[in-house]
Design a protein around this motif. Structure first.
Motif, PDB file in Angstrom:
ATOM      1  N   ASN A 108      41.370 -49.514 -15.067  1.00  0.00           N
ATOM      2  CA  ASN A 108      40.753 -50.768 -15.527  1.00  0.00           C
ATOM      3  C   ASN A 108      40.526 -51.785 -14.419  1.00  0.00           C
ATOM      4  O   ASN A 108      40.207 -52.948 -14.686  1.00  0.00           O
ATOM      5  N   ALA A 109      40.681 -51.356 -13.169  1.00  0.00           N
ATOM      6  CA  ALA A 109      40.338 -52.237 -12.048  1.00  0.00           C
ATOM      7  C   ALA A 109      38.834 -52.479 -12.040  1.00  0.00           C
ATOM      8  O   ALA A 109      38.057 -51.672 -12.538  1.00  0.00           O
ATOM      9  N   PHE A 110      38.439 -53.599 -11.464  1.00  0.00           N
ATOM     10  CA  PHE A 110      37.016 -53.844 -11.235  1.00  0.00           C
ATOM     11  C   PHE A 110      36.845 -54.364  -9.821  1.00  0.00           C
ATOM     12  O   PHE A 110      37.358 -55.417  -9.464  1.00  0.00           O
ATOM     13  N   HIS A 111      36.104 -53.584  -9.007  1.00  0.00           N
ATOM     14  CA  HIS A 111      35.890 -53.959  -7.611  1.00  0.00           C
ATOM     15  C   HIS A 111      34.422 -54.022  -7.235  1.00  0.00           C
ATOM     16  O   HIS A 111      34.100 -54.261  -6.074  1.00  0.00           O
ATOM     17  N   GLY A 112      33.526 -53.799  -8.196  1.00  0.00           N
ATOM     18  CA  GLY A 112      32.105 -53.853  -7.918  1.00  0.00           C
ATOM     19  C   GLY A 112      31.402 -52.589  -8.369  1.00  0.00           C
ATOM     20  O   GLY A 112      32.034 -51.650  -8.861  1.00  0.00           O
TER      21      GLY A 112
END
Length: 417
Positions: free
Chosen positions: A142-146
């Motif tokens: 569920n990370a968001f880095h682009g």
């Protein structure tokens, strides 16, 4: 041209030349209007209707809209030299890099200026591979880095990743906040762990006590770098200048964007410790950007940092956020079948709902009441609240009142959601 014609033509342009699905979604949510002007915490549409901006451009408008000191700085630079010729020294870029070294924690020193958060993440990943000579990365679920290929490989939601596979090799994802899963995944082949100090698009998730420090220790143990993605959390949003300061952790590389441009210009950066910058010093043109570090964006960023410091926006975020959460807790207690939890730090707040369907109802009702919000990209059950850090208490009270009324509507429909 009258406002009705402008709205009609704009929607038609979206349908024919942008994306018809976006046009349908905006109409469905009751947003069939055109934004026209903005100032402070308010956005006004073309018909003069005002909305409290409680989304804040996903964290862009920490200083509010059109902060006069940032606008003035950009106007001055525009009259002098908007873009760099790329051959002579760029004064504003040098000044901004020096300021970032001063305000970031520990011995983070060298900066590369870019135009967005995803570019900052791309640069950080490249730097980690270059410095360590390793090819593996660990990120979180569920990370968001682009959404460029490298950043998307680090992003932790299949909905966004699956249509573009195969992505870059070597990326593994472990549950956020689970240090045991991180321990089991780490090895001597890992170039870096990339992690958000507080997950944004994952649902405004604050990690367990000691988690980030333990990740730092694991990176040290295996000779891996720690990349902290502060694109959404940085520059006062969480009640500290940087969210890593809540956990007394210094990363090897930090990424910034969103609020860095003061709500006026797009600008991002990745910043690293001197030892990590070694290969770029030997070969300074391994990573370049035509528009990154342009004088106009750097002038905005320099003014933004000054405002954050002079107006103590981290302090404002901490105090206002504490009051905001306490008020929202009362709404949660009144409607526990709708709101499961209120969480976050500073003015990075998430309202976790019991049902995903409640999000659409509450967002629509809030828009009707003149409050702009959105759910987090990786967790549609969480409504995010990221208003300008300058938002007054009277506006917070208006927002809470609107949320209470919207929760009441959702409560009346809860069995059908």
């Amino acid at each position: 041209m009258d406002s009705k014609t402008i709205v009609s033509e704009t929607i038609a342009n979206y349908e024919q030349f942008v994306n018809p699905a976006i046009a349908r979604l905006f109409r469905f949510m009751g947003l069939a209007t055109v934004e026209y002007r903005a100032e402070g915490y308010l956005i006004e549409d073309i018909d003069g209707h005002q909305y409290i901006d409680c989304l804040g451009g996903y964290g862009v408008f920490s200083l509010g809209h059109r902060h006069p000191k940032v606008v003035e700085s950009v106007k001055r630079q525009l009259d002098r030299m908007p873009l760099s010729g790329k051959v002579l020294f760029n004064q504003t870029m040098g000044e901004l890099a020096a300021v970032l070294s001063e305000i970031t924690p520990g011995n983070l020193q060298y900066s590369f200026l870019v135009n967005s958060g995803t570019e900052a993440v791309e640069g950080a990943l490249k730097l980690a591979r270059l410095h360590t000579g390793r090819e593996e990365f660990v990120s979180t679920v569920n990370a968001f880095h682009g959404k460029t290929f490298g950043a998307l490989s680090a992003t932790g939601r299949d909905l966004f990743c699956d249509p573009f596979r195969p992505l870059l090799d070597g990326f593994r994802h472990v549950p956020y906040g689970d240090i045991h899963a991180m321990e089991e995944t780490m090895n001597e082949r890992v170039a870096a762990v990339i992690v958000e100090p507080i997950q944004g698009e994952g649902g405004i998730v604050v990690p367990p006590e000691g988690y980030l420090a333990a990740v730092r220790s694991l990176c040290d143990q295996y000779g891996s770098l720690l990349i902290c993605d502060e694109v959404q959390t940085g520059l006062g949003r969480t009640g500290k200048m940087f969210a890593v300061e809540h956990f007394n952790v210094v990363p090897d590389i930090m990424t910034l964007a969103k609020a860095l441009g003061g709500g006026v210009m797009p600008v991002g950066a990745f910043i690293a410790r001197p030892a990590v910058w070694d290969k770029y010093i030997v070969s300074p043109f391994l990573h370049t950007s035509t528009f990154g570090g342009n004088p106009l964006a750097c002038a905005a960023a320099l003014a933004a940092v000054r405002v954050i410091q002079e107006e103590d926006l981290p302090g404002q975020a901490a105090a206002t956020g504490k009051y905001f959460v306490s008020c929202l807790e009362q709404v949660r207690k009144a409607y526990p079948d709708v709101i499961e939890e209120v969480r976050g730090r500073g003015l990075m707040i998430g309202i976790a709902l019991t049902k995903e369907g409640a999000g659409g109802v509450m967002m629509s009702e809030l828009i009707t009441r003149g409050v702009l919000v959105a759910y987090t990209l990786n967790n549609p059950k969480v409504i995010r609240l990221e208003p300008p850090l300058t938002i007054p208490v009277v506006a917070v009270d208006q927002i809470v009142h609107a949320i209470g009324e919207s929760a009441q509507i959702a409560h009346s429909m809860i069995d059908d959601l």
